[in-house]
Design an enzyme around this catalytic site. Structure first.
Site, short mmCIF file in Angstrom:
data_model
loop_
_atom_site.label_atom_id
_atom_site.label_comp_id
_atom_site.label_asym_id
_atom_site.label_seq_id
_atom_site.Cartn_x
_atom_site.Cartn_y
_atom_site.Cartn_z
N ASP A 16 0.84 -1.20 0.00
CA ASP A 16 0.00 0.00 0.00
C ASP A 16 0.88 1.25 0.00
OD1 ASP A 16 -2.12 -1.73 0.17
OD2 ASP A 16 -2.64 -1.26 2.25
N ASN A 187 -20.44 -5.30 3.97
CA ASN A 187 -20.86 -4.00 4.49
C ASN A 187 -22.19 -3.61 3.84
OD1 ASN A 187 -20.31 -2.87 1.95
ND2 ASN A 187 -18.28 -2.16 2.55
N GLY A 224 -19.45 -0.19 10.37
CA GLY A 224 -18.47 0.82 10.76
C GLY A 224 -18.56 1.12 12.24
N ASP A 248 -7.42 6.17 10.43
CA ASP A 248 -7.42 5.58 9.08
C ASP A 248 -8.29 4.32 9.10
OD1 ASP A 248 -6.84 4.57 6.58
OD2 ASP A 248 -4.75 4.09 7.02
N GLY A 253 -12.23 -3.47 7.81
CA GLY A 253 -13.09 -4.61 7.46
C GLY A 253 -12.29 -5.90 7.43
N ASP A 254 -11.07 -5.84 6.95
CA ASP A 254 -10.21 -7.04 6.90
C ASP A 254 -9.86 -7.49 8.32
OD1 ASP A 254 -10.23 -6.79 4.14
OD2 ASP A 254 -8.44 -5.52 4.15
N GLY A 290 -2.48 2.89 8.22
CA GLY A 290 -2.02 1.69 7.49
C GLY A 290 -2.87 0.48 7.79
O1 RIB Z 1 -9.15 -3.54 2.45
C1 RIB Z 1 -8.03 -2.71 2.47
C2 RIB Z 1 -7.06 -3.14 1.41
O2 RIB Z 1 -7.65 -2.93 0.14
C3 RIB Z 1 -5.79 -2.35 1.38
O3 RIB Z 1 -4.79 -2.87 2.23
C4 RIB Z 1 -5.40 -2.35 -0.08
O4 RIB Z 1 -4.28 -3.11 -0.37
C5 RIB Z 1 -6.64 -2.87 -0.81
O5 RIB Z 1 -6.46 -4.12 -1.28
#
Ligand code: RIB
Length: 312
Positions: A16, A187, A224, A248, A253-254, A290
């Site tokens: 990223d 979402n 969220g 940030d 979500g990940d 990040g």
């Molecule tokens: O979900 C966030 C991710 O989406 C970021 O880290 C970026 O790499 C994109 O894939």
């Protein structure tokens, strides 16, 4: 001996490239006060790291390019204890890169150049299908070719391996396939796309219920800062989040998905408790810049939950 359940994450890896800006540029505008930094990301990799930091036993399958980014990503996966023996280094292609703007309020916009992620296909399917059968759960997202995702779901279903699918970035998946998923995490935008009509006027719980009633076993609708709505057999619940200072939201979500899966595997399948844990993990993740840099560790999440409950 490691008694933890085995979590197989198959998906994308990116580097990223982040520009922190006072406001997101509009078309044609140059914003000149950006601060630049590089972090590791990609929805698949973020979820694998989140599951590992939450205490999970994680194997990650991904495709990287033949550049120095790939070395750096491999080293970072090793550092969090992820099994990377099935991560492929592909020739003549770059590692996936995401270009990310983050504004002062923590909102972002992202453009992804998939690079090697677009090659995750037949070669991986051939090599990793035995892993799918051995895993306790398979965690997928949609930042790799959709054909690969569909085949993996079919395979996992045929061998009774649980599947958790995160419908991000939003893409339509046939309902027959969605019905083979154990837990769908999405979402509100993604839910509206699946429900095929603007679900204005429906509450989050009604949307989650509507998806569930179309045959998906368990649905987690992430909201969220409002938390998550959960619908499953005998469950309809709103799980609130906690207020935090947002720096940030990239990767929140990940973080939710990886933390959810790790917790769900270790708590005897208690869906709501795992959602509570994932909600806290995601809340903590937005307090730092990040994606992977901000994913919290198990002990930090547990402390955060304890402190918040103490103050309620
Ligand atoms: O979900 C966030 C991710 O989406 C970021 O880290 C970026 O790499 C994109 O894939």
């Amino acid at each position: 001996m490691d008694n933890r359940k085995s979590i197989l994450v198959i998906g994308s890896s990116n580097v990223d490239l982040i520009a922190r800006v006072s406001h997101l540029p509009i078309p044609g505008e140059t914003v000149g006060d950006a601060e630049y930094c590089v972090a590791y990301g990609g929805k698949g990799a973020n979820q694998a790291v989140a599951a590992a930091r939450a205490g999970g036993h994680v194997t990650f399958v991904s495709c990287l390019g033949d550049d120095s980014y790939a070395d750096a990503l491999m080293a970072s996966f090793h550092n969090v204890g992820i099994d990377v023996s099935n991560v492929r280094r592909c020739s003549n292609v770059s590692t996936g890169v995401a270009f990310i703007f983050v504004d002062d309020g923590g909102e972002n916009c992202i453009a992804v150049a998939p690079g090697a992620n677009a090659l995750l296909g037949d070669q991986e399917l051939y090599c990793v299908l035995p892993l799918v059968a051995q895993a306790d759960v398979l965690l997928l997202q949609l930042e790799i070719p959709i054909k690969t995702v569909l085949e993996l779901i079919e395979k996992a279903y045929s061998v009774n391996t649980k599947v958790v699918l995160n419908l991000a970035p939003a893409q339509f998946i046939p309902w027959d396939t969605l019905r083979k998923v154990d837990v769908l995490i999405l979402n509100e935008t993604e839910a509206d796309m699946l429900l095929e009509h603007p679900s204005k006027g429906m509450t989050a719980l009604e949307r989650a219920h509507a998806l569930c009633s179309r045959g998906i076993q368990s649905v987690i609708l992430t909201l969220g800062i409002a938390g998550a709505a959960v619908a499953s057999v005998g469950i309809e619940a709103l799980v609130p989040s906690w207020p935090v200072v947002t720096v940030d939201t990239t990767g929140a979500g990940d973080t939710f998905c990886g933390a959810f899966v790790a917790r769900w595997m270790e708590n005897g399948g208690n869906l709501l408790e795992a959602v509570r844990f994932a909600t806290a993990s995601a809340a903590l993740s937005v307090t730092k810049l990040g994606a992977q840099t901000s994913i919290p560790r198990l002990e930090d999440v547990e402390l955060f939950i304890q402190e918040r409950y103490k103050n309620e």
